[in-house]
Design a protein around this motif. Structure first.
Motif, PDB file in Angstrom:
ATOM      1  N   TYR A   1      18.792 -27.893  25.222  1.00 13.21           N
ATOM      2  CA  TYR A   1      20.124 -27.512  24.733  1.00 13.21           C
ATOM      3  C   TYR A   1      20.181 -26.078  24.221  1.00 13.21           C
ATOM      4  O   TYR A   1      21.216 -25.420  24.376  1.00 13.21           O
ATOM      5  CB  TYR A   1      20.607 -28.488  23.662  1.00 13.21           C
ATOM      6  N   PRO A   2      19.114 -25.554  23.618  1.00  9.61           N
ATOM      7  CA  PRO A   2      19.184 -24.139  23.220  1.00  9.61           C
ATOM      8  C   PRO A   2      19.501 -23.215  24.402  1.00  9.61           C
ATOM      9  O   PRO A   2      20.156 -22.185  24.218  1.00  9.61           O
ATOM     10  CB  PRO A   2      17.800 -23.862  22.625  1.00  9.61           C
ATOM     11  N   ASN A   3      19.070 -23.579  25.603  1.00  7.28           N
ATOM     12  CA  ASN A   3      19.400 -22.772  26.783  1.00  7.28           C
ATOM     13  C   ASN A   3      20.901 -22.810  27.056  1.00  7.28           C
ATOM     14  O   ASN A   3      21.499 -21.796  27.428  1.00  7.28           O
ATOM     15  CB  ASN A   3      18.645 -23.277  28.012  1.00  7.28           C
ATOM     16  N   LEU A   4      21.501 -23.984  26.882  1.00  8.59           N
ATOM     17  CA  LEU A   4      22.946 -24.116  27.075  1.00  8.59           C
ATOM     18  C   LEU A   4      23.690 -23.305  26.016  1.00  8.59           C
ATOM     19  O   LEU A   4      24.629 -22.565  26.335  1.00  8.59           O
ATOM     20  CB  LEU A   4      23.359 -25.588  27.011  1.00  8.59           C
ATOM     21  N   VAL A   5      23.262 -23.415  24.779  1.00 15.37           N
ATOM     22  CA  VAL A   5      23.897 -22.659  23.688  1.00 15.37           C
ATOM     23  C   VAL A   5      23.767 -21.157  23.951  1.00 15.37           C
ATOM     24  O   VAL A   5      24.751 -20.413  23.834  1.00 15.37           O
ATOM     25  CB  VAL A   5      23.292 -23.048  22.321  1.00 15.37           C
ATOM     26  N   ALA A   6      22.586 -20.710  24.327  1.00 17.91           N
ATOM     27  CA  ALA A   6      22.378 -19.282  24.606  1.00 17.91           C
ATOM     28  C   ALA A   6      23.268 -18.825  25.767  1.00 17.91           C
ATOM     29  O   ALA A   6      23.837 -17.723  25.724  1.00 17.91           O
ATOM     30  CB  ALA A   6      20.907 -19.008  24.912  1.00 17.91           C
ATOM     31  N   GLY A   7      23.400 -19.671  26.775  1.00 16.66           N
ATOM     32  CA  GLY A   7      24.268 -19.336  27.905  1.00 16.66           C
ATOM     33  C   GLY A   7      25.723 -19.222  27.484  1.00 16.66           C
ATOM     34  O   GLY A   7      26.442 -18.310  27.933  1.00 16.66           O
ATOM     35  N   LEU A   8      26.170 -20.132  26.639  1.00 17.17           N
ATOM     36  CA  LEU A   8      27.547 -20.066  26.141  1.00 17.17           C
ATOM     37  C   LEU A   8      27.756 -18.822  25.278  1.00 17.17           C
ATOM     38  O   LEU A   8      28.779 -18.132  25.395  1.00 17.17           O
ATOM     39  CB  LEU A   8      27.889 -21.336  25.355  1.00 17.17           C
ATOM     40  N   GLN A   9      26.774 -18.518  24.435  1.00 18.61           N
ATOM     41  CA  GLN A   9      26.873 -17.313  23.601  1.00 18.61           C
ATOM     42  C   GLN A   9      26.914 -16.064  24.474  1.00 18.61           C
ATOM     43  O   GLN A   9      27.711 -15.155  24.216  1.00 18.61           O
ATOM     44  CB  GLN A   9      25.697 -17.246  22.630  1.00 18.61           C
ATOM     45  N   ALA A  10      26.087 -16.028  25.503  1.00 22.44           N
ATOM     46  CA  ALA A  10      26.059 -14.869  26.396  1.00 22.44           C
ATOM     47  C   ALA A  10      27.394 -14.690  27.124  1.00 22.44           C
ATOM     48  O   ALA A  10      27.748 -13.564  27.492  1.00 22.44           O
ATOM     49  CB  ALA A  10      24.925 -15.013  27.419  1.00 22.44           C
ATOM     50  N   ARG A  11      28.121 -15.776  27.285  1.00 25.37           N
ATOM     51  CA  ARG A  11      29.432 -15.700  27.941  1.00 25.37           C
ATOM     52  C   ARG A  11      30.569 -15.484  26.951  1.00 25.37           C
ATOM     53  O   ARG A  11      31.735 -15.533  27.317  1.00 25.37           O
ATOM     54  CB  ARG A  11      29.667 -16.952  28.774  1.00 25.37           C
ATOM     55  N   GLY A  12      30.224 -15.253  25.681  1.00 17.68           N
ATOM     56  CA  GLY A  12      31.224 -14.866  24.701  1.00 17.68           C
ATOM     57  C   GLY A  12      31.838 -15.987  23.886  1.00 17.68           C
ATOM     58  O   GLY A  12      32.783 -15.755  23.123  1.00 17.68           O
ATOM     59  N   TYR A  13      31.317 -17.195  23.992  1.00 17.26           N
ATOM     60  CA  TYR A  13      31.858 -18.294  23.183  1.00 17.26           C
ATOM     61  C   TYR A  13      31.443 -18.113  21.728  1.00 17.26           C
ATOM     62  O   TYR A  13      30.309 -17.786  21.433  1.00 17.26           O
ATOM     63  CB  TYR A  13      31.354 -19.649  23.695  1.00 17.26           C
ATOM     64  N   LYS A  14      32.380 -18.348  20.848  1.00 18.69           N
ATOM     65  CA  LYS A  14      32.113 -18.285  19.410  1.00 18.69           C
ATOM     66  C   LYS A  14      31.402 -19.573  18.978  1.00 18.69           C
ATOM     67  O   LYS A  14      31.543 -20.617  19.621  1.00 18.69           O
ATOM     68  CB  LYS A  14      33.419 -18.124  18.647  1.00 18.69           C
TER      69      LYS A  14
ATOM     70  N   VAL B   1      26.468 -25.086  35.516  1.00 20.26           N
ATOM     71  CA  VAL B   1      27.076 -25.840  34.413  1.00 20.26           C
ATOM     72  C   VAL B   1      27.976 -24.922  33.594  1.00 20.26           C
ATOM     73  O   VAL B   1      29.110 -25.286  33.247  1.00 20.26           O
ATOM     74  CB  VAL B   1      25.999 -26.493  33.520  1.00 20.26           C
ATOM     75  N   LEU B   2      27.494 -23.734  33.299  1.00 19.26           N
ATOM     76  CA  LEU B   2      28.281 -22.785  32.520  1.00 19.26           C
ATOM     77  C   LEU B   2      29.563 -22.385  33.247  1.00 19.26           C
ATOM     78  O   LEU B   2      30.620 -22.236  32.622  1.00 19.26           O
ATOM     79  CB  LEU B   2      27.437 -21.548  32.182  1.00 19.26           C
ATOM     80  N   ASP B   3      29.480 -22.252  34.576  1.00 22.18           N
ATOM     81  CA  ASP B   3      30.684 -21.943  35.362  1.00 22.18           C
ATOM     82  C   ASP B   3      31.716 -23.053  35.234  1.00 22.18           C
ATOM     83  O   ASP B   3      32.924 -22.792  35.130  1.00 22.18           O
ATOM     84  CB  ASP B   3      30.340 -21.732  36.833  1.00 22.18           C
ATOM     85  N   GLN B   4      31.252 -24.304  35.252  1.00 19.92           N
ATOM     86  CA  GLN B   4      32.153 -25.444  35.096  1.00 19.92           C
ATOM     87  C   GLN B   4      32.831 -25.411  33.721  1.00 19.92           C
ATOM     88  O   GLN B   4      34.033 -25.638  33.606  1.00 19.92           O
ATOM     89  CB  GLN B   4      31.373 -26.752  35.239  1.00 19.92           C
ATOM     90  N   ILE B   5      32.046 -25.147  32.691  1.00 14.14           N
ATOM     91  CA  ILE B   5      32.594 -25.082  31.334  1.00 14.14           C
ATOM     92  C   ILE B   5      33.612 -23.949  31.241  1.00 14.14           C
ATOM     93  O   ILE B   5      34.717 -24.134  30.697  1.00 14.14           O
ATOM     94  CB  ILE B   5      31.464 -24.933  30.291  1.00 14.14           C
ATOM     95  N   ASP B   6      33.267 -22.773  31.778  1.00 10.98           N
ATOM     96  CA  ASP B   6      34.198 -21.640  31.756  1.00 10.98           C
ATOM     97  C   ASP B   6      35.511 -21.994  32.451  1.00 10.98           C
ATOM     98  O   ASP B   6      36.594 -21.727  31.928  1.00 10.98           O
ATOM     99  CB  ASP B   6      33.597 -20.424  32.472  1.00 10.98           C
ATOM    100  N   TYR B   7      35.403 -22.569  33.626  1.00  9.52           N
ATOM    101  CA  TYR B   7      36.598 -22.911  34.396  1.00  9.52           C
ATOM    102  C   TYR B   7      37.475 -23.890  33.623  1.00  9.52           C
ATOM    103  O   TYR B   7      38.685 -23.700  33.502  1.00  9.52           O
ATOM    104  CB  TYR B   7      36.197 -23.492  35.755  1.00  9.52           C
ATOM    105  N   ALA B   8      36.852 -24.922  33.081  1.00 12.64           N
ATOM    106  CA  ALA B   8      37.603 -25.922  32.327  1.00 12.64           C
ATOM    107  C   ALA B   8      38.232 -25.316  31.078  1.00 12.64           C
ATOM    108  O   ALA B   8      39.393 -25.600  30.759  1.00 12.64           O
ATOM    109  CB  ALA B   8      36.707 -27.095  31.960  1.00 12.64           C
ATOM    110  N   ALA B   9      37.481 -24.479  30.362  1.00 13.23           N
ATOM    111  CA  ALA B   9      38.009 -23.871  29.135  1.00 13.23           C
ATOM    112  C   ALA B   9      39.212 -22.981  29.442  1.00 13.23           C
ATOM    113  O   ALA B   9      40.199 -22.979  28.689  1.00 13.23           O
ATOM    114  CB  ALA B   9      36.915 -23.075  28.428  1.00 13.23           C
ATOM    115  N   LYS B  10      39.165 -22.253  30.546  1.00  5.66           N
ATOM    116  CA  LYS B  10      40.300 -21.408  30.931  1.00  5.66           C
ATOM    117  C   LYS B  10      41.477 -22.257  31.396  1.00  5.66           C
ATOM    118  O   LYS B  10      42.628 -21.921  31.136  1.00  5.66           O
ATOM    119  CB  LYS B  10      39.876 -20.432  32.020  1.00  5.66           C
ATOM    120  N   LEU B  11      41.189 -23.346  32.060  1.00  4.75           N
ATOM    121  CA  LEU B  11      42.246 -24.205  32.608  1.00  4.75           C
ATOM    122  C   LEU B  11      42.959 -25.008  31.529  1.00  4.75           C
ATOM    123  O   LEU B  11      44.195 -25.085  31.514  1.00  4.75           O
ATOM    124  CB  LEU B  11      41.643 -25.161  33.654  1.00  4.75           C
TER     125      LEU B  11
END
Length: 186
Positions: A146-159, A107-117
């Motif tokens: 959802y805290p797992n999703l938030v933590a994953g996004l934070q770990a990937r550098g999202y503000k 899921v995080l990979d999908q979000i990253d890809y979309a955010a970059k695109l």
């Protein structure tokens, strides 16, 4: 719809076709760019068939096998022969094709890809807690995860501001624009 709409649109439960070629429910980069250019939002689902190539391929194989069963049953019925048991077919399919282990990273990979695109302002989440029979990443089985999703996004550098946009802010922005336009159309 994107071309004809006077307001931004959303593509809910729309993972990226980039990760699951052949799974037509997901959207292409071209369509994602068109939605973003109109100010809209692509909402990434959590269902593993949307975010995992293996799960998407398995689901497509199921659809093909199920359609073949339906054709056989139609022919059998026309010939007065016994029908194959669809429930037994489904049960055996699940035994023979268990859901592939998929973690939150898909899921995080999908979000990253979309955010970059298309930019973080055009990315959201579509969850999928209903309708996928629990075929979700282990770390995202319910809204309580959802805290797992938030933590994953934070770990990937999202503000934090961008995480709020992804978790619902972007959808609310589009919703507000659509409501404002609907009010002016009266």
């Amino acid at each position: 719809v994107v071309k004809l709409s006077r307001v931004p649109v959303i593509a809910s439960q729309s993972a990226k076709h980039h990760f699951t070629p052949g799974f037509e429910r997901n959207i292409s980069d071209e369509l994602a760019r068109a939605v973003a250019a109109k100010g809209g939002v692509i909402q990434i689902p959590f269902g593993i068939a949307f975010v995992s190539r293996k799960a998407a391929d398995d689901l497509q194989a199921y659809f093909s096998a199920s359609a073949a069963l339906q054709k056989r049953n139609i022919a059998a019925q026309a010939a007065g022969k016994p029908l194959e048991d669809e429930a037994a077919f489904d049960k055996q399919w699940r035994i023979d094709h268990p859901n592939p282990a998929t973690d939150i990273g898909a899921v995080l990979d999908q979000i990253d890809y979309a955010a970059k695109l298309i930019g973080v302002d055009h990315v959201g989440i579509g969850s999928d807690f209903d309708g996928v029979d629990g075929a979700l990443p282990q770390e995202l089985l319910t809204a309580a995860d959802y805290p797992n999703l938030v933590a994953g996004l934070q770990a990937r550098g999202y503000k934090d501001a961008d995480i709020r946009k992804i978790l619902g802010g972007n959808l609310l922005r589009v919703w507000t624009e659509v409501e404002a336009s609907a009010g002016s159309a009266r």
